[in-house]
Write an enzyme that holds these catalytic residues in place. Sequence first.
Site, PDB file in Angstrom:
ATOM      1  N   HIS A  75       0.852  -1.194   0.000  1.00 55.46           N
ATOM      2  CA  HIS A  75       0.000   0.000   0.000  1.00 55.46           C
ATOM      3  C   HIS A  75       0.882   1.236   0.000  1.00 55.46           C
ATOM      4  O   HIS A  75       1.897   1.296   0.704  1.00 55.46           O
ATOM      5  CB  HIS A  75      -0.903   0.001   1.235  1.00 55.46           C
ATOM      6  CG  HIS A  75      -1.910  -1.117   1.252  1.00 55.46           C
ATOM      7  ND1 HIS A  75      -2.956  -1.180   0.362  1.00 55.46           N
ATOM      8  CD2 HIS A  75      -2.020  -2.212   2.043  1.00 55.46           C
ATOM      9  CE1 HIS A  75      -3.671  -2.265   0.605  1.00 55.46           C
ATOM     10  NE2 HIS A  75      -3.125  -2.911   1.615  1.00 55.46           N
ATOM     11  N   CYS A 117      -0.310   2.124  -5.148  1.00 54.90           N
ATOM     12  CA  CYS A 117      -1.030   3.275  -5.682  1.00 54.90           C
ATOM     13  C   CYS A 117      -0.043   4.437  -5.801  1.00 54.90           C
ATOM     14  O   CYS A 117       0.796   4.626  -4.921  1.00 54.90           O
ATOM     15  CB  CYS A 117      -2.189   3.657  -4.767  1.00 54.90           C
ATOM     16  SG  CYS A 117      -3.472   2.391  -4.656  1.00 54.90           S
TER      17      CYS A 117
END
Length: 318
Positions: A75, A117
């Site tokens: 993440h 991301c």
Amino acid sequence: MACNARNPLPAQLFNNESHLLDVYGQDVEVDYRGYEVTVSNFLQVLTGRHDSNVPRSKRLISDASSNVLVYLSGHGGNEFIKFNDVEELLAQDLADALAQMAEKGRYRELLMIVETCEAATLLQRVSAPNVITIASSQKEQQSLSFKSDPELGLSLIDRFTYQTLAFFESIDIKSMATLADLFGTYSYEFMQSHFSYRMTNATRRPRDVKLTNFWGSVADVRTTTDRGPQDNMYHGDAQLGRYMAAYVEEDGPWDIDCMLLQADMPNEPKTLLKNFRSTSSPSGWGVRNQEAIYAWSGFVALCCLALYIIIATRELKL
């Protein structure tokens, strides 16, 4: 998840529902796991700045002739990636670590792949030479997951890694595929994000970089010394090599490399080595060796007895 109590297949993880490829298989060696996965440990592996008590197996033993692959998945966001959801690796810290690696000669070429991301933002500060970076997504883009497993209750893999792994499953260790070939398989329709790459001060282009330069165990292996610990048994004493041959562990390969014997050794050890290999079994060699010892012992005993008789006879004459 390999060791999570919710996993119905303990110590196993698969990249899709067919369960054909265990990505956490027995041939995977994990050096840092669980709470050992920290930003500090990661940067120490890259830069080599370990404490003295860190074993060699947990270090990146590389030099100026090494090609290094770093693949980060997790993440992240704008210029950071999370480690265990408790700390973050920042883009500037990563760039500084790679610059230290370059200054210390810890790689020839380094390929870094980041799948998070906004992955491109984590790599935008890298300026070290001969570094190739690949990002799964651009700024303000998500890197999406794939193949949700209803038994685990989470996704098995990310879309970018799934597409990368699918490409590698289609080639073998002798492949001439390049980074450009890999890039050609990335699809926005599948990943729902735009991948990108950068080559900072690199001397080659993607079409010139073979994937086997970083994957596939294609390497020129060189030891850190000309001799291993076992070589001292043979190189230290020319005679010792002969006698060590008779005491090799019996369940090991019944053979000795001629390279272990010194070049200036007499012909006798070489002849013995030839006999050693032609013997039907180790036990046969041991029996012959034992018989020779008995024969020499008897001969020495007879010589001693004869000498004793001669001395006793002279004493009687006196």
